[in-house]
Design an enzyme around this catalytic site. Sequence first.
Site, short mmCIF file in Angstrom:
data_model
loop_
_atom_site.label_atom_id
_atom_site.label_comp_id
_atom_site.label_asym_id
_atom_site.label_seq_id
_atom_site.Cartn_x
_atom_site.Cartn_y
_atom_site.Cartn_z
CG HIS A 115 11.05 11.95 61.35
ND1 HIS A 115 10.11 11.86 60.35
CD2 HIS A 115 10.53 11.28 62.41
CE1 HIS A 115 9.05 11.18 60.79
NE2 HIS A 115 9.29 10.83 62.04
CD GLU A 158 12.12 22.81 62.21
OE1 GLU A 158 11.92 23.81 62.94
OE2 GLU A 158 12.80 21.83 62.57
#
Length: 400
Positions: free
Chosen positions: A271, A283
């Site tokens: 990704h 994140e």
Amino acid sequence: MEVTLLGTGAPAGLPRPDCSCAVCATALGPDARAATALLVDGALLLDLTPGAAFAAARSGHSLGGVRQVLLSHPHDGPPVEVPAGLPQPGRVPDGRELALLTGHRVRAVAMDAGGTGYAVSGPDGQRLLYLPPGGAPAGLEEPAPETYQMVLADVVGRPDALARLRAVGSVDPTTDVVAVHLGHDVPQGPELRRRLAAAGARAVPDGTTLMVGAYGEVPDVPRRTLVLGGARSGKSVEAERRLEAFPDVVYVATGGTRGGDTEWAARVAAHRERRPGSWRTTETTDLLPLLAGDGPPVLIDCLSLWLTDVMDAVGAWDDAEWAGGGEKALRERVRELTAAVRGARRTVVAVSNEVGSGIVPATASGRRYRDELGRLNAAFAAECEQVLLVVAGQAVVLRG
């Protein structure tokens, strides 16, 4: 300035000779495209392609008044014959500027992948930028002194070129972005229009005449989009594609890291490698602060992992905890999220799994997760202007 697009296709045209792909097989009638060439005010021809004189005649124009022919890239294929009376074509060195007797000024723009772009200023002060196939402007770092009223570029092949222009202010929400050099990478018709609209661009048929600065219906980029799909359906690619023409995207990875899980690490790495270098990754599953603030577009991948984290936090896997307040706590967290999406001022694209169409899970916890994800998807979709379902790499528009 008046611009007539004598062709809007890739250098090989569309359909491509001797190509049997599905796009070429269906690129007929108005979806067939000759190699891109532009006639500006009848005086400037950008790129000379086979049949340019006939294309001009079909659109009700003549090349008899052309005073300058400029090439943006080498022509592949058989030599192009220069029609009688037309000046010999040439290319302008990067950074150099021409002043035509017609009152137009043309500046050569350096590219990062070969070819030459041309910034054209008309006698009326309007400005357009024409970029070659496969190229993006090089060296764009400082804010642009002026904004272009029209940009004609390879939006499908190099969406990052548009992102670079937006980053320095050369393109703003009022710029008419027209996709050219269109090939067989995207099916013509509704699919091409959908993809271009997501980038704030449009395509027009060969022979179309446009007035620079007169287009008042620039496609509105949906502010909130939900992309649904099954495993390996292409949903993440579809979501990323919708924002690759914009700079400074915040990519919100809700899955985090899983120590010792090499397969998961490989998925995360794949990704990351696919994203443009200008994107910033964070994140977290704490989405509310991101949705509440101003800033660049946000891509959330994905809501299903966000739900897993929340269900862990409220004790959803234990029947007693679920009945004793876990279910109520989850409902409140989903309401907070959807309220934040409703009030978001920045562009939001979210990805989620569609898992309720197959076999009924064998466990109570699996069925609980399936049901709650279905509820979350429905609630989130209700706040979005556009909702897509990706099946086998094909995006089906459910809303918008």
